[in-house]
Design a protein around this motif. Structure first.
Motif: not given
Lengths: 346, 346
Positions: A3, A96-97, B71, B77, B80-81, B84, B88-89, B94-96
């Protein structure tokens, strides 16, 4: 970042290349005119330059990144399980990404190498765009690509041979007497989608089978998408007798749909997956699948990166890992009834 | 890092706390005597101090880390979903980290916060050791823990209620007429293993069912380990009529073993999983599972972290997400034969 302004939007506004923006923002020498344009565009777009960037040049972080297209796909987990111990033994922490194969996010990861939060990167992009190639040429840290990049790209490259892999699978289905072999693929603008689609066509031609557009269904590389694609395919071509699926997730989606439709596997429809993930052996019926050597590719990628991190200054290397067919119940195994009802087999 | 000196080994050698080592190595104010001891031990052990550390204090990186225990477990997951997109917004990459629930690796991630390669951290440890608590108290960036930490730990904390979750499942099995309900658990020294084991015992007692050691099998939170545990259990207690599994992966391993042994699910043995991952609905038979709100926990954790990153200076918050039972074929659904052979059901 989605964004805020990105190096993409800055490059567009400034009328310069993405790599130039990356260089300027990372404080590297650039033509004065270019620098002026980039800083002006960045300011206009409200980009806040990362204050860390300048201070980090040529310092070690003891971290390495692995950027995966889909963290939910066990093929990447198989790579990860090989990459992690190799790097850990050499004293590196792995970050990780998960990019969901979004090009902008992959570019952002490549750009971030200039911030030196990691010493090197392993990346598995599904699509290799011009922006990828630009960023790879300008990368501020060693990068290894798992996947195929064009000849001459200045990074180490570990490839699968999905063309031969598809061939192995189609030949296997043909040898079992199947003649209506459909292909359930991912998007054709991805590297694996394009390669697997072309290989399917070639394999049919070599076997003297007609290529039939109706037998090709395009979805995406996820289980739910695979299921949707197979449902459409079955509605259009009810007499299909084999499914060549472009990965295991698609194949698992296929098994879901065939089961719900009362089609026996493999009696009515044989199913082959690709990647030979843990899910293939664990599914029911167990899934015949083409191994593209995920684990091996991960290991080789980690070793190539370590070699670079240790100062290996050499020509970029291309390593291709050979495929292998793992035959299981979904094509040629024993009937898939549970032990207690074998006697009632239809 | 596994093979080089770690802050653990330095702390041991120096005879000081891990948090003290972390402070010294990150260049924070420390008692002179402590600093001397730490630097001496670090030198003796050959620890190379990260040159980046000092230069990064109080600078933004626009990165946030999520450290997952496994993972390969879809419960993470699902978190994570949700995590993220929220981050991000807000402009964060994000790094894991995949820690495999190894405490030393988790400590290392907490320590690395001092290097400021990320602005904040979400972590889901399976075991919360004293070293975890020390590091959390000294953390150099905001941390949110998904899981349970003791009252008074100065970090935000998003909890599942697996105790109530196990209760929902055992009550459901009891209502279906099951009386030989076994528990297949992960290690009892993990937070979820301990909570789920205790909850199983309580649930039986409240129902007036006897607690029987023979009905409890301890393995680990993975599919293959779950399969091994269930095979042992079936050999010892052939008359078991229900399995309460401590997560979905264990439950999928149970389905594998029951199928191979010719036991019908749910007719002979009903199976319940936990976490209600994507795999539960997609397995065959579909798996009844206790949702512990993984997605919701991820979302709440990301929001709490964002609030901190935006300067929210407040008391640590504890949020508990309520469980829910998703009933599917493995306990109460239609018989699990494929459509084309229902007539032959044994």
């Amino acid at each position: 970042m989605a964004d805020g302004p990105t190096i993409n939007t800055i490059a567009e506004r400034a009328g310069v290349s993405i790599a130039s923006v990356s260089r300027v923002l990372n404080g590297l020498p650039t033509r004065q005119e270019t620098e002026r344009k980039v800083l002006k565009a960045a300011e206009e777009l409200g980009y806040v330059r990362n204050a860390v960037a300048r201070s980090l040049k040529s310092r070690r972080t003891d971290q390495v990144a692995f950027a995966m297209a889909d963290v939910g796909n066990p093929a990447y987990l198989a790579m990860l399980r090989q990459i992690q111990p190799v790097l850990k033994a050499a004293g590196y922490r792995l970050v990780l990404h998960s990019t969901d194969a979004v090009a902008a996010d992959e570019i952002d990861v490549l750009h971030s190498l200039g911030e030196r939060y990691v010493d090197g990167l392993i990346m598995s992009p599904l699509r290799v765009t011009d922006a990828h190639l630009e960023m790879l040429a300008a990368a501020r840290a060693p990068v290894v690509i798992i996947g195929s990049v064009p000849e001459g790209t200045p990074v180490d490259n570990v490839r699968a041979d999905s063309r031969t892999g598809v061939r192995l699978a189609v030949d296997h289905l043909y040898a079992l007497g199947r003649r209506r072999i459909a292909m359930v693929n991912g998007p054709l603008d991805t590297v694996p989608g394009a390669a697997r689609g072309a290989a399917y066509r070639e394999a049919l031609e070599d076997l003297g089978l007609p290529y039939d557009d109706d037998l090709v269904q395009i979805g995406d590389f996820y289980r739910a998408e695979g299921a949707r694609a197979v449902a459409e395919l079955l509605a259009r071509v009810p007499d299909v007798d084999a499914l060549m699926c472009a990965n295991d997730l698609i194949a698992l989606g296929a098994l879901d749909v065939l089961r719900a439709a009362g089609r026996r596997v493999p009696d009515d429809v044989a199913v082959v997956g690709m990647d030979d993930t843990d899910l293939a052996a664990a599914s029911w019926p167990s899934l015949t699948s083409v191994s593209l050597g995920s684990a091996e590719r991960g290991k080789v990628a980690a070793e190539l990166l370590l070699d670079r991190l240790r100062g290996g200054d050499r020509e970029p290397r291309v390593v291709t890992v050979a495929p292998r067919l793992a035959v299981r119940a979904s094509t040629a195994g024993p009937a898939y009834e549970p032990a207690d009802r074998k006697e009632g087999g239809a």
